[in-house]
Design an enzyme around this catalytic site. Structure first.
Site, PDB file in Angstrom:
ATOM      1  N   HIS A   1      46.527  40.305  29.815  1.00 39.10           N
ATOM      2  CA  HIS A   1      45.072  40.190  29.694  1.00 39.10           C
ATOM      3  C   HIS A   1      44.684  40.821  28.349  1.00 39.10           C
ATOM      4  O   HIS A   1      45.353  41.747  27.894  1.00 39.10           O
ATOM      5  CB  HIS A   1      44.474  40.978  30.866  1.00 39.10           C
TER       6      HIS A   1
ATOM      7  N   ASP B   1      49.714  47.420  34.273  1.00 36.36           N
ATOM      8  CA  ASP B   1      48.336  46.995  34.475  1.00 36.36           C
ATOM      9  C   ASP B   1      48.257  46.399  35.880  1.00 36.36           C
ATOM     10  O   ASP B   1      48.670  45.271  36.116  1.00 36.36           O
ATOM     11  CB  ASP B   1      47.958  45.964  33.393  1.00 36.36           C
TER      12      ASP B   1
ATOM     13  N   GLN C   1      45.359  43.284  39.041  1.00 33.95           N
ATOM     14  CA  GLN C   1      45.513  42.276  40.090  1.00 33.95           C
ATOM     15  C   GLN C   1      46.427  42.777  41.202  1.00 33.95           C
ATOM     16  O   GLN C   1      46.108  42.635  42.384  1.00 33.95           O
ATOM     17  CB  GLN C   1      46.089  40.977  39.498  1.00 33.95           C
TER      18      GLN C   1
ATOM     19  N   LYS D   1      37.609  44.641  41.516  1.00 35.05           N
ATOM     20  CA  LYS D   1      38.506  43.601  42.035  1.00 35.05           C
ATOM     21  C   LYS D   1      39.100  44.007  43.385  1.00 35.05           C
ATOM     22  O   LYS D   1      39.644  43.197  44.095  1.00 35.05           O
ATOM     23  CB  LYS D   1      39.617  43.313  41.021  1.00 35.05           C
TER      24      LYS D   1
ATOM     25  N   CYS E   1      40.704  35.428  29.655  1.00 33.87           N
ATOM     26  CA  CYS E   1      41.014  36.615  28.848  1.00 33.87           C
ATOM     27  C   CYS E   1      42.500  36.690  28.535  1.00 33.87           C
ATOM     28  O   CYS E   1      43.078  37.793  28.528  1.00 33.87           O
ATOM     29  CB  CYS E   1      40.556  37.907  29.526  1.00 33.87           C
TER      30      CYS E   1
END
Ligand code: PLP
Length: 412
Positions: free
Chosen positions: A128, A206, A209, A232, A370
């Site tokens: 991202h 990261d 998600q 999220k 993104c």
């Protein structure tokens, strides 16, 4: 047609927990397939936040009065919930930031200050922008090198190439997504940690998600930094999390200066507060932290393993149904993946697909998500993306597939 296996848990009863899901769009039921961009909020999160503002709100940490102490307790209690969610060694390893973006920028600035200019940061082709641009800024500031590990045709990380990029021992930090927001690929985090550490590098994951879709255990993975973003994970916007090993937080200089992050201040010099407060300058997002705590309680009560199994069933069903739509190409076919599916339709622009789906009450995202370099990698300019959450049902996926079948004739 139902590809759901008998072990897929049915979470459709949870839909009633999300007030917005009973909205209608142009007279049609709201089919929300854009959770990867931001998830909807259960009433318990909304209520925790309004309850705070109505009944139990003052600034944290500073006041000696009843209201401030209660608010501080609620705020600090969430640190324990986050530590438990990630299986962190201690609550002091949890830093509240504004978002995943804020957390990665913190690491790029503060850990970046400890890297030598002859060192490198290694990212991948499927990051991202939030995990690309802060490192470019560090490169421009400090002269470190930025390396990029390739992604293969399936949409999986090329671990061999990654090992080669680590071989000279100059990489100080590997910063990789734990799950792609475009391809759904779940990366082999523990294996990457091994490779990074063997080459003398640290690992940032990261988890924007992954933390939403599966259990995360930072100790079992062997990561050094982990980030995720509240909105999220069925929580509010404006709140993100950085987990880092305690010794790293101790060694890193602060990111922002201001109130609450100091030990003492004079015009000659200031000293820093203890970790994690050293990294939480100024009044934090108090209400948002408390909202995140309610969201964590909510998903923990369901169980991250149950959520993962539910979404695996949905993804299997969706891949089967979408695969049968003529001219539709799913981008990425990683063997380990989560509930995010990007696709193109021959002869149609992703924006047109999204617009026509929207006329039918179906919300999907279209664009570069993104992740412009990843689009280039696959030789495309954009995709449509359907993404799932705990409230997504097979019926909604069927509506998506049937509608795609129907609108194809307008598009080509
Ligand atoms: C959403 C997302 C981010 C950024 O999250 P913010 O809340 O916008 O900071 C970073 N990485 C991935 C993989 C994402 O999906």
């Amino acid at each position: 047609m139902n590809a759901l296996s008998s072990t897929t848990p049915d979470l459709s009863h949870l839909r009633a927990d999300f007030p917005i899901l009973s909205e209608t769009i142009r007279g049609k039921p709201f089919v929300f397939l854009d959770s990867a961009a931001s998830a909807q909020k259960p009433a318990v999160v909304i209520d925790a936040m309004t309850h705070t503002m109505r009944h139990q709100y003052a600034n944290v940490h500073r006041g000696l009065h009843w209201m401030s102490e209660r608010t501080s307790d609620a705020y600090e209690g969430v640190r324990d919930k986050v530590a438990a969610l990630l299986n962190a060694a201690s609550r002091e390893e949890i830093v509240f930031t504004g978002s995943s973006t804020g957390a990665i920028n913190l690491v790029a600035y503060s850990y970046g200050a400890l890297l030598r200019p002859d060192q490198a940061v290694l990212i991948s082709e499927m990051e991202h922008h939030a995990n690309i641009v802060p490192w470019q800024m560090l490169r421009d500031r400090r002269g470190i090198e930025l390396r990029v590990a390739p992604v293969d045709e399936r949409g999986e990380l090329d671990l061999g190439a990654m090992e080669a990029l680590l071989a000279d021992g100059r990489v100080g930090l590997v910063s990789i997504t734990h799950m792609s927001n475009v391809l759904g690929t779940v990366t082999p985090a523990a294996r990457i940690a091994e490779l990074a550490h063997a080459a003398g590098a640290l690992l940032l994951l990261d988890g924007s998600q992954a933390a939403v879709h599966r259990p995360v255990d930072v100790k079992a993975i062997g990561a050094d930094f982990y980030v995720f973003t509240g909105h999220k994970l069925y929580g509010p916007t404006g709140i993100g999390v950085l987990w880092a090993r305690h010794a790293l937080l101790e060694a890193m200089p602060p990111f922002m200066g201001g109130g609450d992050m100091i030990g003492s201040v004079s015009f000659e010099r200031s000293t820093w507060a203890e970790v994690p407060h050293k990294f939480e300058a100024g009044t934090p997002p108090i209400v948002e932290v408390i909202g995140l705590g309610a969201a964590i309680d909510y998903v923990q009560a369901i169980g991250m393993g149950t959520i993962q199994a539910h979404e695996a069933g949905l993804t299997e069903h969706a891949l089967a149904r979408l695969g049968a739509v003529e001219g539709l190409r799913v981008i990425g076919e990683a063997r380990t993946r989560g509930g995010v599916i990007s696709f193109t339709v021959d002869g149609a622009h992703a924006h047109d697909i999204a617009t026509l789906l929207d006329r039918n009450g179906i919300a999907v995202r279209a664009g570069t998500h993104c992740a412009e370099p990843l689009m280039r990698r696959f030789g495309i300019t954009s995709t449509a993306r359907a993404s799932f959450g705990i409230y997504t049902t097979t019926q909604e996926i069927d509506v998506l597939a049937d509608t795609l079948d129907r609108i194809r004739s307008f598009l080509v």
